[in-house]
Write a protein that holds these residues in place. Structure first.
Motif, PDB file in Angstrom:
ATOM      1  N   GLY A 115     -42.231 -25.471 -15.177  1.00  0.00           N
ATOM      2  CA  GLY A 115     -42.822 -25.057 -13.940  1.00  0.00           C
ATOM      3  C   GLY A 115     -41.974 -23.795 -13.238  1.00  0.00           C
ATOM      4  N   ARG A 116     -40.872 -23.872 -13.412  1.00  0.00           N
ATOM      5  CA  ARG A 116     -39.824 -23.265 -12.820  1.00  0.00           C
ATOM      6  C   ARG A 116     -39.017 -22.665 -13.694  1.00  0.00           C
ATOM      7  N   VAL A 117     -38.513 -21.232 -13.854  1.00  0.00           N
ATOM      8  CA  VAL A 117     -37.717 -20.876 -14.683  1.00  0.00           C
ATOM      9  C   VAL A 117     -36.564 -19.822 -14.063  1.00  0.00           C
ATOM     10  N   LEU A 118     -35.382 -20.571 -13.849  1.00  0.00           N
ATOM     11  CA  LEU A 118     -34.083 -19.868 -13.210  1.00  0.00           C
ATOM     12  C   LEU A 118     -33.411 -19.013 -14.189  1.00  0.00           C
ATOM     13  N   PHE A 119     -32.993 -17.882 -13.714  1.00  0.00           N
ATOM     14  CA  PHE A 119     -32.073 -16.775 -14.450  1.00  0.00           C
ATOM     15  C   PHE A 119     -30.818 -16.883 -13.859  1.00  0.00           C
TER      16      PHE A 119
ATOM     17  N   ALA B 150     -44.266 -18.986  -3.377  1.00  0.00           N
ATOM     18  CA  ALA B 150     -43.982 -18.783  -4.750  1.00  0.00           C
ATOM     19  C   ALA B 150     -43.654 -19.929  -5.578  1.00  0.00           C
TER      20      ALA B 150
ATOM     21  N   GLN C 107     -43.100 -23.405  -7.478  1.00  0.00           N
ATOM     22  CA  GLN C 107     -43.932 -24.353  -8.323  1.00  0.00           C
ATOM     23  C   GLN C 107     -42.979 -25.512  -8.947  1.00  0.00           C
TER      24      GLN C 107
ATOM     25  N   ILE D  11     -47.367 -13.923  -6.735  1.00  0.00           N
ATOM     26  CA  ILE D  11     -46.917 -14.159  -4.975  1.00  0.00           C
ATOM     27  C   ILE D  11     -45.293 -13.695  -5.265  1.00  0.00           C
TER      28      ILE D  11
ATOM     29  N   ASP E  43     -41.987 -13.693  -3.279  1.00  0.00           N
ATOM     30  CA  ASP E  43     -41.391 -14.348  -2.118  1.00  0.00           C
ATOM     31  C   ASP E  43     -39.723 -13.681  -2.090  1.00  0.00           C
TER      32      ASP E  43
ATOM     33  N   MET F  44     -38.309 -15.516  -5.410  1.00  0.00           N
ATOM     34  CA  MET F  44     -39.259 -16.479  -6.176  1.00  0.00           C
ATOM     35  C   MET F  44     -40.365 -15.691  -6.261  1.00  0.00           C
ATOM     36  N   LEU F  45     -40.794 -15.483  -7.631  1.00  0.00           N
ATOM     37  CA  LEU F  45     -41.998 -14.786  -7.924  1.00  0.00           C
ATOM     38  C   LEU F  45     -42.734 -15.776  -8.832  1.00  0.00           C
ATOM     39  N   ARG F  46     -44.086 -15.822  -8.105  1.00  0.00           N
ATOM     40  CA  ARG F  46     -44.955 -16.861  -8.723  1.00  0.00           C
ATOM     41  C   ARG F  46     -46.069 -16.008  -9.742  1.00  0.00           C
TER      42      ARG F  46
ATOM     43  N   PRO G  93     -49.443 -22.116 -13.122  1.00  0.00           N
ATOM     44  CA  PRO G  93     -48.307 -21.301 -12.477  1.00  0.00           C
ATOM     45  C   PRO G  93     -46.927 -21.628 -12.550  1.00  0.00           C
ATOM     46  N   VAL G  94     -45.997 -20.648 -12.548  1.00  0.00           N
ATOM     47  CA  VAL G  94     -44.645 -20.729 -13.046  1.00  0.00           C
ATOM     48  C   VAL G  94     -43.935 -19.880 -12.075  1.00  0.00           C
ATOM     49  N   ALA G  95     -42.961 -20.364 -11.480  1.00  0.00           N
ATOM     50  CA  ALA G  95     -42.047 -19.732 -10.312  1.00  0.00           C
ATOM     51  C   ALA G  95     -40.859 -19.200 -11.292  1.00  0.00           C
ATOM     52  N   LEU G  96     -40.684 -18.013 -10.997  1.00  0.00           N
ATOM     53  CA  LEU G  96     -39.525 -17.361 -11.548  1.00  0.00           C
ATOM     54  C   LEU G  96     -38.428 -17.165 -10.520  1.00  0.00           C
ATOM     55  N   GLN G  97     -37.313 -17.708 -10.608  1.00  0.00           N
ATOM     56  CA  GLN G  97     -36.165 -17.637  -9.692  1.00  0.00           C
ATOM     57  C   GLN G  97     -35.065 -16.704 -10.033  1.00  0.00           C
TER      58      GLN G  97
END
Lengths: 491, 491
Positions: free
Chosen positions: A429-433, A445, A447, B109, B111, B125-127, B474-478
């Motif tokens: 649900g969340r991808v961290l870079f 934003a 998830q 979204i 943020d 954070m990009l959703r 949804p996926v949040a890209l951090q």
């Protein structure tokens, strides 16, 4: 049955007298009160609900000097962390209030009538959202504020206009009682019916089962163990009228260390990762439990650095003897596994503080054995060594569902990195870079969910402002008269 | 096993030779092809998928002269209705193309990062939303175009970027084969992998079970019977990795006739309602099956008028002998029920065309017996007589979940009408204030779903443009690097 007892998490000593769980009649009465309040609460304006949430935040902050030390005694999580968690919980309540005040919740889609025959011709259709009704909210043990009585699920359900029946967590029963009392005072002070906020308590599974089976309960929010969550999900599905079950059931949170980062930043990242694995004694849903590293010399060096940093970590006492016991069992099973090489032995026996565990396994062995793919809740991680991109992707596919995937070093646009990003978004649900997955920002934003078992409803989130979407249901109003369209709080 | 056979719905005569169901190997191969295509299809642009949907609409319309008569022979639904349904299906495919072209699907979204400590401080954070992966789509019998091979579920899944594996309905097997062939040609002509659109067929339950159990299937869309849907929902929930099951399982569609309308418009409304009950031989998910009428002289007159108009209706042949048999059984059970007074006898024995049924029951008897609250699929309705607002609300609560509730006469803002509107929105996905529920506009505001059993996922819709939300997660890209944020079709 006196099955609730406040216990000092560090010493195991009881604090004060034990008390009885909610009886079946009390559970039914709590649900009845919530059902009774549902129509009135659904009809409140967004501004009224925002005011309730702000008052709850105020009350929580005003109770800091009592609540934080109590939470510390019952959970052992430490004053600093719990103070920050209280702040985050108040921030979250106010954040939902902001969302309500901006009108997002009550946004409608208004499709004007189109003259003529279908399919192009149509009546006027207005799409609104209505609250589901009373929500059963199961507190988690590991966040005594943020995922407990006044945590994110409660804030989201109240924001949506749904009464909440909280099932307190027996690992912090006295804190729960005091937080419940505080919430009830706020509800009363705002002139709302008591049914808007109800609670039940009990350590036995029957308490939760009776709550989920209650016909007036419209949805369930749960954060906790895989087995507890699956049992309640079945109860929700087997009702005469099944209801949505929003369960967050665990996650191994894979972290992929790509070759470019290892030589340059390896030591600093190993330090960061070791601290993340041990944060809160590893009792985070987002604790990194799987570290995917290339099978080469740079990878060896990184793994060695990680092991060195982990040995130096000293996790604090775990939340409960039961959680500690499960940690020791999980570490022991990994240690004894033929495919696992123990790098940091971990565990310590129940008498001492827990020690972090790090094991190492080859990708093929990991993929072949589902037992290695299951979360060990606590400061334990497995390093999986891979010899190719294809193996990395296969390891992620074997994990299948996670709250987070972290990709360290995917900084440039290459075919390999594209494949990794795509695979990560399919799993998490969340991808961290950058950074580590522990710590979850409360924002629009966000998830916090993902494919099973991270969530039983993978399109939903339990953190961030989209969390309130779980408790609203769209309704299309066809040819609604003007009084319905203009009636505040009706739809 | 030769279990597929095209049958003339009016005569029961077979058309052409029978053929075999998909083998287990063929089902697995269809899923494997879909899985293989998933990453590539997910990476297509919205414009590419819009073009695919438009080409499918074109192909369907170009096939009208072949497809509509074939659909008529296999379903007995009539050329006019089926021609309109073909138009609606093409309209729907193009409507999803419009939605894609307006960019709504790929809205994000974003943020921005906030400096400082949590909870206010946060990383960027990009959703975004990502396609779930291969969708198993179960065709319905009663809409050979709009809820079948290229119907709303297929259009929504393709719009979302998910490959589709269609399970054809054995009630129109030859039409399904020809529609599948047409879809495959379009997919090939657009240069897309064959896995984007796959199909399986078979009349036995095993075909669907194997499809839902296939590990690469990511979600299921189903419109059909309560028992078939519940069985497949269980299969989806009992997988090693459970997946979302979007099932529409039936609805009694209550219609409330309020006192003001009865004297003035009673005759015209009785005519409209009788036609709606019999439309398509009552084989609509939205067919009104429950008519709630006050227990007074005006109510008596309305019920008499309805009965008179229903006797004059002549439904056409039903879709299959099995559906006809279930209708006769349902009518018979209602006729023999001690609490039901038969107003229009209905049924006719299997040799003649079906005849509409109308029964009458007191509210108390209706509420007390769950068998009366269950849909009889076909031209059958129950009049429930009520003596108060409270009884009307109790009848709606007993129904619990429905696709629609219709309120005739709630034109003014009164406390009674407010209670009714609120109760209706709690029970249904669509609330009508005029007209009849048969006929579902394809629009952004539409909501075709509702509390169980109307939908197993009551926050979702299977008609209208929100239907594609079911197939995106949804996926949040951090802290995503610029190349990820700017990479079209990656996330």
């Amino acid at each position: 049955m006196a099955d609730l007892q406040s216990i000092n998490a560090r010493t195991g000593q009881p604090l004060g007298a034990a008390w009885a769980a909610s009886t079946a009649e009390e559970i039914d009465a709590a649900v009845a009160a919530a059902a009774q309040a549902a129509a009135l609460f659904a009809a409140t304006s967004a501004a009224e609900r925002a005011a309730l949430l702000r008052d709850l935040a105020e009350a929580l902050l005003a109770g800091r000097d009592t609540l934080v030390p109590l939470a510390d005694r019952e959970s052992g999580l430490g004053l600093a962390r719990l103070g920050g968690e209280l702040d985050r919980t108040a921030f979250q309540l106010r954040g939902f209030a902001d969302v309500l005040e901006r009108g997002i919740v009550h946004a409608v889609i208004d499709d004007a009538a189109v003259a003529g025959m279908p399919p192009a011709g149509r009546p006027r259709m207005l799409r609104v959202r209505v609250p589901l009704g009373p929500v059963a909210m199961f507190s988690a043990s590991n966040f005594p504020f943020a995922f407990s009585v006044l945590g994110g699920d409660t804030a989201a359900a109240l924001a949506a206009g749904c009464p909440v029946v909280v099932k307190s967590h027996p690992a912090h029963p006295e804190l729960s009682r005091q937080t419940v009392a505080l919430a009830r005072q706020v509800v009363a002070a705002r002139g709302l019916p008591v049914g808007v906020f109800q609670s039940v308590e009990g350590a036995a599974v029957e308490t939760g089962v009776r709550l989920v089976q209650a016909p007036a309960i419209a949805a369930v929010a749960f954060t906790g163990s895989f087995h507890g969550g699956m049992a309640l999900a079945r109860v929700a599905a087997e009702r005469a009228r099944p209801i949505p079950f929003y369960g967050e059931l665990g996650s191994v949170n894979p972290l992929v260390v790509l070759p470019p980062v290892v030589p340059s930043q390896g030591a600093a990242l190993a330090e960061t990762l070791a601290a993340s694995i041990c944060q809160g004694a590893g009792q985070f849903c987002t604790s990194p439990g799987l570290v995917i590293v290339r099978q080469d010399a740079a990878g060896d060096a990184f793994v060695q650095a990680l092991a060195d940093r982990l040995v130096a970590q000293t996790p604090h006492a775990m939340l409960t003897p039961g959680i500690r016991h499960a940690f020791e069992q999980g570490v022991s099973a990994w240690s004894c596994h033929a495919g696992v090489q123990t790098l940091v032995p971990g565990g310590a026996g129940m008498d001492a503080l827990p020690r972090p565990f790090l094991g190492q396994v080859q990708a093929g062995d990991f993929i072949a054995d589902a037992r290695l793919q299951t979360e060990v809740f606590g400061a334990a991680a497995l390093v999986v060594r891979v010899d190719s991109l294809a193996q990395t992707l296969a390891v992620l596919r074997a994990v299948g569902g996670a709250l987070t995937v972290t990709l360290w070093g995917a900084d440039s646009d290459t075919p390999e990195h594209r494949d990794l990003v795509r695979a990560a978004t399919q799993v998490a649900g969340r991808v961290l870079f950058a950074g580590v997955p522990t710590g979850v920002a409360v924002t629009a934003a966000q998830q916090h969910g993902g494919p099973f078992p991270a969530s039983t409803a993978p399109a939903t989130t339990s953190v961030g402002y989209a969390a309130l979407d779980r408790f609203l249901r769209p309704v299309a109003l066809q040819e609604a008269p003007a009084w319905v369209v203009n009636c505040r709080g009706l739809v």
